[in-house]
Enzyme design. Sequence first.
Site, mmCIF file in Angstrom:
data_model
loop_
_atom_site.group_PDB
_atom_site.id
_atom_site.type_symbol
_atom_site.label_atom_id
_atom_site.label_comp_id
_atom_site.label_asym_id
_atom_site.label_seq_id
_atom_site.Cartn_x
_atom_site.Cartn_y
_atom_site.Cartn_z
ATOM 1 C CB VAL A 76 52.058 63.378 27.354
ATOM 2 C CG1 VAL A 76 52.293 64.418 28.437
ATOM 3 C CG2 VAL A 76 50.570 63.187 27.120
ATOM 4 N NE ARG A 82 45.743 62.147 36.898
ATOM 5 C CZ ARG A 82 45.235 61.829 35.712
ATOM 6 N NH1 ARG A 82 43.984 61.422 35.604
ATOM 7 N NH2 ARG A 82 45.966 61.928 34.624
ATOM 8 C CB CYS A 84 43.469 65.980 29.104
ATOM 9 S SG CYS A 84 42.904 64.341 28.613
ATOM 10 C CD GLU A 96 38.931 60.746 30.019
ATOM 11 O OE1 GLU A 96 39.651 59.784 30.317
ATOM 12 O OE2 GLU A 96 39.361 61.824 29.591
ATOM 13 C CG HIS A 113 39.873 66.981 25.548
ATOM 14 N ND1 HIS A 113 40.205 66.343 24.384
ATOM 15 C CD2 HIS A 113 40.430 66.242 26.557
ATOM 16 C CE1 HIS A 113 40.938 65.271 24.656
ATOM 17 N NE2 HIS A 113 41.097 65.191 25.965
ATOM 18 C CB THR A 155 48.902 67.035 24.189
ATOM 19 O OG1 THR A 155 48.970 67.983 23.140
ATOM 20 C CG2 THR A 155 48.165 65.793 23.733
HETATM 21 N N1 LIG Z 1 47.490 62.289 25.597
HETATM 22 C C1 LIG Z 1 46.853 63.120 26.434
HETATM 23 O O1 LIG Z 1 46.180 64.090 26.045
HETATM 24 C C2 LIG Z 1 46.973 62.905 27.917
HETATM 25 C C3 LIG Z 1 46.408 63.857 28.741
HETATM 26 C C4 LIG Z 1 46.537 63.715 30.111
HETATM 27 C C5 LIG Z 1 47.187 62.620 30.624
HETATM 28 N N2 LIG Z 1 47.719 61.676 29.803
HETATM 29 C C6 LIG Z 1 48.422 60.556 30.417
HETATM 30 O O2 LIG Z 1 49.828 60.667 30.141
HETATM 31 C C7 LIG Z 1 50.396 59.366 30.031
HETATM 32 C C8 LIG Z 1 51.097 59.240 28.695
HETATM 33 O O3 LIG Z 1 50.160 59.368 27.650
HETATM 34 P P1 LIG Z 1 50.599 59.406 26.108
HETATM 35 O O4 LIG Z 1 49.379 59.816 25.385
HETATM 36 O O5 LIG Z 1 51.831 60.219 25.958
HETATM 37 O O6 LIG Z 1 50.968 57.852 25.847
HETATM 38 P P2 LIG Z 1 51.885 57.229 24.685
HETATM 39 O O7 LIG Z 1 51.915 58.098 23.488
HETATM 40 O O8 LIG Z 1 51.408 55.834 24.528
HETATM 41 O O9 LIG Z 1 53.383 57.205 25.335
HETATM 42 C C9 LIG Z 1 53.740 56.327 26.402
HETATM 43 C C10 LIG Z 1 55.192 56.536 26.825
HETATM 44 O O10 LIG Z 1 55.495 55.623 27.888
HETATM 45 C C11 LIG Z 1 56.576 54.750 27.499
HETATM 46 N N3 LIG Z 1 56.337 53.395 27.989
HETATM 47 C C12 LIG Z 1 55.380 52.515 27.617
HETATM 48 N N4 LIG Z 1 55.506 51.346 28.292
HETATM 49 C C13 LIG Z 1 56.578 51.497 29.102
HETATM 50 C C14 LIG Z 1 57.228 50.643 30.048
HETATM 51 N N5 LIG Z 1 56.793 49.406 30.300
HETATM 52 N N6 LIG Z 1 58.295 51.129 30.721
HETATM 53 C C15 LIG Z 1 58.750 52.378 30.487
HETATM 54 N N7 LIG Z 1 58.175 53.240 29.598
HETATM 55 C C16 LIG Z 1 57.101 52.805 28.922
HETATM 56 C C17 LIG Z 1 56.583 54.776 25.987
HETATM 57 O O11 LIG Z 1 57.890 54.415 25.530
HETATM 58 P P3 LIG Z 1 58.141 53.636 24.130
HETATM 59 O O12 LIG Z 1 58.061 54.658 23.026
HETATM 60 O O13 LIG Z 1 59.513 53.091 24.297
HETATM 61 O O14 LIG Z 1 57.083 52.574 24.018
HETATM 62 C C18 LIG Z 1 56.222 56.244 25.732
HETATM 63 O O15 LIG Z 1 57.358 57.042 25.924
HETATM 64 C C19 LIG Z 1 49.259 58.367 30.227
HETATM 65 O O16 LIG Z 1 49.217 57.968 31.579
HETATM 66 C C20 LIG Z 1 48.030 59.174 29.871
HETATM 67 O O17 LIG Z 1 46.855 58.696 30.482
HETATM 68 C C21 LIG Z 1 47.642 61.795 28.454
#
Ligand SMILES: NC(=O)c1ccc[n+]([C@@H]2O[C@H](COP(=O)([O-])OP(=O)(O)OC[C@H]3O[C@@H](n4cnc5c(N)ncnc54)[C@H](OP(=O)(O)O)[C@@H]3O)[C@@H](O)[C@H]2O)c1
Length: 344
Positions: A14, A111, A150, A202, A242, A323
């Site tokens: 994201v 939320r 999402c 979910e 989705h 996303t």
């Molecule tokens: N993907 C979707 O479609 C979607 C939709 C709606 C909501 N979301 C929500 O958005 C959020 C992010 O999702 P994502 O899919 O982007 O996840 P992701 O790809 O796993 O990315 C997670 C991010 O958080 C950072 N992070 C992880 N652990 C951390 C820590 N301890 N301290 C600081 N930063 C940390 C990671 O940094 P590093 O690279 O350094 O590990 C990375 O930048 C989640 O809460 C998810 O539920 C996602």
Amino acid sequence: MAVRVGVLGATGAVGQRLIQLLDPHPEFEIAALTASESSAGKTYRQAAKWRVDSPIPEAVADTTVTATEPGEVPNDVDLLFSSLPSSVGAAVEAPFCEEGYIVSSNSSNGRMDDDVPLVIPEVNADHLDLLEVQRDERGWDGAMVKNPNCSTITFVPTLAALAEFGLEKVHVATLQAVSGAGYDGVSSMEIIDNAIPYIGSEEDKLETESRKLLGEFDGAELSHNEMDVAASCNRIPTIDGHLENVWVETEDDLTAADAAEAMESYPSLDLRSSPDPLIHVFEEPDRPQPRMDRTLGDGMAIAAGGLRESAFGLQYNCLAHNTIRGAAGASVLNGELLLENGYL
Ligand SMILES: NC(=O)c1ccc[n+]([C@@H]2O[C@H](COP(=O)([O-])OP(=O)(O)OC[C@H]3O[C@@H](n4cnc5c(N)ncnc54)[C@H](OP(=O)(O)O)[C@@H]3O)[C@@H](O)[C@H]2O)c1
């Protein structure tokens, strides 16, 4: 002058979408990028395994990523877009708000808190005023606004369009793309040639967030919509988008033609990221489809189709890019709403 913004969790699925949307945005200027300790100190190019379908923006490629702590983000940054895992968001988002930052967050933590506005601007922009209650109760100079999950964002705008008929019961079954789980979320051995009929927590999010989004805010308190919602969530091997099957029982008679008209005429907003039309209704019985329709309205539109009357009320399918409309674009749109309403 553009508002200086930061991205918390900038290296993730994201976070990368946020950067893709914010880099050309005329109202926002990216001024801070944070991630985990393992990324801190690296340039963004080194820290992020860039996977978005456009080149990594030169303006951020050589920016140094910092740890996700208030002391690491410059004071002249006003707005933070958060795409952190919810456990991390729960620990760090409030301290940023205490320090005066406004946080527009994707993460699920908080939320459903009574004083946290959960907003889809075209559906419930008036809930943003809950920020006044939040500031009174928490004593924050900053503030926190959330966008929904999402898969919630995908079907709630269609329900908002049908609300005038009196929503009573909603059943929704989802077919969710793998990007919704993040880059490390679902292994290829699990998902190729397969469908997984379970996505942790979910179903509860669809059932509760939809009722909050379609609730009434009286200026002091938010009451949740009383419709019954039952959700069944499935992971399938698509990359983005989705798709959802929905059945809606209403108080008043509702024909497929009435529903199509209500969805097509449901208004968008005069905000940069709000598409017009918001809901695109297909006549073809085999649409919408993820690969063909997820980029409608630059990924911010909701696609609907297959409208018909059934034994369980109106039946239809809907689709959104998870996303973009479901995450990064939703946060950016909330940022635009905050700006329009004088919070920035
Ligand atoms: N993907 C979707 O479609 C979607 C939709 C709606 C909501 N979301 C929500 O958005 C959020 C992010 O999702 P994502 O899919 O982007 O996840 P992701 O790809 O796993 O990315 C997670 C991010 O958080 C950072 N992070 C992880 N652990 C951390 C820590 N301890 N301290 C600081 N930063 C940390 C990671 O940094 P590093 O690279 O350094 O590990 C990375 O930048 C989640 O809460 C998810 O539920 C996602």
